[in-house]
Design a protein around this motif. Structure first.
Motif, short mmCIF file in Angstrom:
data_model
loop_
_atom_site.label_atom_id
_atom_site.label_comp_id
_atom_site.label_asym_id
_atom_site.label_seq_id
_atom_site.Cartn_x
_atom_site.Cartn_y
_atom_site.Cartn_z
N ALA A 142 0.92 -1.25 0.14
CA ALA A 142 -0.11 -0.01 0.08
C ALA A 142 0.91 1.10 0.05
CB ALA A 142 -0.99 -0.13 1.30
N ARG A 143 1.96 1.28 0.74
CA ARG A 143 2.85 2.30 0.67
C ARG A 143 3.52 2.57 -0.66
NH1 ARG A 143 5.29 -0.47 5.10
NH2 ARG A 143 4.17 -0.09 7.05
N ASP A 144 3.70 1.71 -1.28
CA ASP A 144 4.56 1.61 -2.72
C ASP A 144 3.31 2.42 -3.61
OD1 ASP A 144 6.99 0.46 -1.76
OD2 ASP A 144 6.52 -1.27 -2.75
N ALA A 145 2.09 1.67 -3.59
CA ALA A 145 1.28 2.36 -4.38
C ALA A 145 0.98 3.73 -4.25
CB ALA A 145 -0.10 1.58 -4.23
N LEU A 146 0.93 4.32 -2.92
CA LEU A 146 0.89 5.69 -2.64
C LEU A 146 2.03 6.42 -2.97
CD1 LEU A 146 -0.71 7.93 -1.16
CD2 LEU A 146 0.39 7.31 0.89
N ALA A 147 3.15 6.04 -2.74
CA ALA A 147 4.50 6.61 -3.36
C ALA A 147 4.39 6.87 -4.77
CB ALA A 147 5.45 5.86 -2.92
N VAL A 148 3.94 5.97 -5.61
CA VAL A 148 3.91 5.86 -7.00
C VAL A 148 2.75 7.02 -7.33
CG1 VAL A 148 3.19 4.69 -9.34
CG2 VAL A 148 4.94 3.83 -7.52
N TRP A 149 1.68 7.20 -6.69
CA TRP A 149 0.69 8.02 -7.11
C TRP A 149 1.14 9.26 -6.68
CZ3 TRP A 149 -1.92 11.82 -4.12
CH2 TRP A 149 -3.01 12.31 -4.73
N LEU A 150 1.97 9.54 -5.70
CA LEU A 150 2.55 10.95 -5.23
C LEU A 150 3.55 11.51 -6.35
CD1 LEU A 150 3.00 10.36 -1.58
CD2 LEU A 150 1.34 11.91 -2.39
N ARG A 151 4.34 10.53 -6.92
CA ARG A 151 5.33 10.91 -7.70
C ARG A 151 4.95 11.08 -9.24
NH1 ARG A 151 8.48 6.88 -4.75
NH2 ARG A 151 10.04 8.21 -3.47
N VAL A 152 3.82 10.09 -9.55
CA VAL A 152 3.47 10.13 -11.04
C VAL A 152 2.12 10.53 -11.35
CG1 VAL A 152 3.28 8.27 -12.93
CG2 VAL A 152 5.15 8.12 -11.24
N ALA A 153 1.18 9.85 -10.51
CA ALA A 153 -0.32 10.50 -10.77
C ALA A 153 -0.76 11.41 -10.35
CB ALA A 153 -1.27 9.19 -10.49
N ALA A 154 -0.45 11.87 -9.11
CA ALA A 154 -0.85 13.29 -8.80
C ALA A 154 -0.62 14.65 -9.46
CB ALA A 154 -0.46 13.16 -7.12
N PRO A 155 0.68 14.48 -9.59
CA PRO A 155 0.96 15.87 -10.61
C PRO A 155 0.01 16.10 -11.66
CG PRO A 155 2.98 14.63 -9.95
CD PRO A 155 1.91 13.60 -9.59
N VAL A 156 -0.44 14.86 -12.49
CA VAL A 156 -1.15 15.07 -13.76
C VAL A 156 -2.60 15.10 -13.35
CG1 VAL A 156 -1.78 13.72 -15.71
CG2 VAL A 156 0.71 13.45 -14.90
N THR A 157 -3.01 14.33 -12.33
CA THR A 157 -4.57 14.26 -12.12
C THR A 157 -4.89 15.67 -11.48
OG1 THR A 157 -4.19 12.99 -10.02
CG2 THR A 157 -4.59 11.80 -12.09
N LEU A 158 -4.02 15.95 -10.44
CA LEU A 158 -4.16 17.38 -9.99
C LEU A 158 -3.78 18.57 -10.44
CD1 LEU A 158 -3.51 15.94 -6.25
CD2 LEU A 158 -5.64 16.11 -7.37
N ARG A 159 -3.25 18.22 -11.55
CA ARG A 159 -2.82 19.59 -12.45
C ARG A 159 -1.48 20.36 -11.38
NH1 ARG A 159 -2.33 17.86 -16.69
NH2 ARG A 159 -1.79 19.71 -17.46
N LEU A 160 -0.74 19.71 -10.89
CA LEU A 160 0.41 20.40 -9.68
C LEU A 160 1.40 21.34 -10.61
CD1 LEU A 160 0.83 17.52 -7.34
CD2 LEU A 160 -0.81 19.24 -7.35
N SER A 161 1.74 22.48 -9.97
CA SER A 161 2.73 23.21 -10.33
C SER A 161 3.83 22.50 -10.28
CB SER A 161 2.70 24.63 -9.71
OG SER A 161 3.11 24.16 -8.18
N GLU A 162 5.01 22.98 -10.91
CA GLU A 162 6.49 22.22 -10.67
C GLU A 162 7.02 22.41 -8.97
OE1 GLU A 162 10.77 22.80 -12.58
OE2 GLU A 162 9.36 23.65 -13.30
N GLU A 163 6.56 23.16 -8.60
CA GLU A 163 6.87 23.46 -7.21
C GLU A 163 6.30 22.20 -6.31
OE1 GLU A 163 6.97 26.67 -3.46
OE2 GLU A 163 6.14 27.21 -5.47
N LEU A 164 4.72 22.36 -6.72
CA LEU A 164 4.26 21.27 -5.85
C LEU A 164 4.43 19.92 -6.09
CD1 LEU A 164 0.69 22.88 -5.13
CD2 LEU A 164 2.34 22.09 -3.59
#
Length: 392
Positions: A243-265
């Motif tokens: 579960a931790r690995d899945a969350l880490a991948v989401w934070l690094r890969v999926a979240a920036p795209v789905t949440l449209r994060l800035s480069e800083e975030l």
């Protein structure tokens, strides 16, 4: 004189036996403490599905892997039948090979959840998910829960359900016995769900009044609007590290795209994933989001005819492969050879939207994992991954 147990059906049996060893005793104590700290039970609303083989000695042996909907388990069972057909041909038993092959082809053509082949019986088995919660939120992993596997490599850990037998006669500890009793009587009515889903849940309690606990699974919960939600409710993992690995991948890969994060975030989320890897923690806060690795109890219900199968209201988006192929041919999507007839999409003339690119983030993650594997290999004195080996 016969004991009272002689009149009780086997599927209603709950055998409480002494647990051997200090670890088992500790786990039983933790389970009892969890009843007090996390007294509320909740149905997750998303089940998982195995295929199982009935054993001559009693009980049903589960497949090693499960699916998120029934057709995935049926497809895996069809693959098992093809392997059995090959083994029979290799052994020179052509009659058995034909029987196994016919069974495999039937799985391709029809929705089959209960089938007998060459004197063996197979079923698709539904496993329900539940979560405990208390004043502090959902229950996290317990100290006694197995948590093997290196960070980023939890997918290499063997399945805990490989060879698992659904058999109520197998003894359990006192706390798990009480939990089993709680769960088989529990009707997980979901607020806002279609009535057929809740009616199926009520019907299951009557038709399958017994049950067997499977090893716990794990998912990620997130606190939002004052309550807790399942971050990805259809995605459970065999270990807390999974579960931790899945969350880490989401934070690094999926979240920036789905949440449209800035480069800083994006860098802030990646740093949070690094902290999660370093500490192997069950909680994480980042950018106003609070995540928790959450323990999932799993129950296979049992009735007079064995384990519960899929319910009519269960999410089951796929058709058997032959049915799906025939439909796509009728719709002109594929030809007789299975070639896709749809035109290739034209390159978009619109500029790419601002924000991170999923492919770039995924390639960056693969490179990060590759470097991590190389470092571990150097520390262990073993060869690292090949340069073109996919990682992640």
């Amino acid at each position: 004189m016969n004991g009272y147990q002689d009149g009780v059906p086997g599927y209603l049996t709950i055998r409480v036996t002494p647990q051997d060893g200090p670890i088992a005793a500790f786990a039983d104590q933790e389970a009892w403490a969890a009843r007090q700290r996390y007294p509320h039970l909740h149905g997750v609303g998303v089940a998982e599905y195995f295929w199982a083989r009935e054993r001559d000695l009693g009980g049903w042996e589960l497949s090693e892997h499960s699916g998120s909907w029934p057709q995935q388990a049926r497809d895996m069972l069809g693959s098992h039948f093809r392997l059995r057909a090959k083994a029979a041909r290799d052994a020179g038993d052509l009659s058995a090979a034909r029987s196994w092959q016919r069974a495999a082809e039937r799985m391709d053509r029809a929705v089959v959840d209960d089938i007998a082949v060459c004197g063996e019986r197979f079923k698709v088995v539904r496993v329900s998910h539940f979560i405990r919660s208390g004043d502090s939120g959902p229950e996290p992993p317990r100290p006694s829960d197995p948590d093997p596997g290196e960070v980023g490599e939890s997918h290499q850990v063997p399945s805990r359900t490989k060879g698992f037998v659904v058999d109520p006669y197998i003894g359990t500890g006192l706390s798990d016995g009480i939990l089993k009793l709680d769960l088989v009587r529990f009707v997980p009515v979901l607020e806002g769900a279609p009535e057929e889903i809740n009616e199926d849940a009520r019907r299951a309690v009557r038709a399958y009044p017994g049950g067997v606990l499977l090893p716990a699974a794990y998912l990620v919960s997130v606190r939002r609007d004052g309550g807790w939600e399942y971050h990805q409710p259809g995605s459970t993992h065999a270990t807390p590290q999974g579960a931790r690995d899945a969350l880490a991948v989401w934070l690094r890969v999926a979240a920036p795209v789905t949440l449209r994060l800035s480069e800083e975030l994006t860098e802030v989320y990646a740093a949070a994933a690094d902290r999660l890897d370093e500490k192997r923690s069950n909680t994480l806060s980042v950018d106003g989001h609070r995540f928790r690795v959450t323990r999932v109890e799993r129950l296979a219900r049992i009735g007079p005819d064995g384990p519960e199968g899929p319910r009519p209201s269960d999410f089951d988006p796929e058709e058997p492969v032959d049915v799906q192929s025939e439909r796509l041919r009728r719709e002109g999507v594929i030809d007789e050879e299975g070639n896709d007839l749809r035109p290739l999409p034209r390159p978009s003339e619109q500029p790419a939207p601002p924000g991170p690119n999923l492919r770039d983030l995924w390639e960056k993650e693969k490179e990060r994992v590759r470097r991590l594997q190389e470092r571990r290999a150097r520390e262990a004195g073993t060869p690292g991954p090949e340069p073109d080996t996919p990682a992640g």
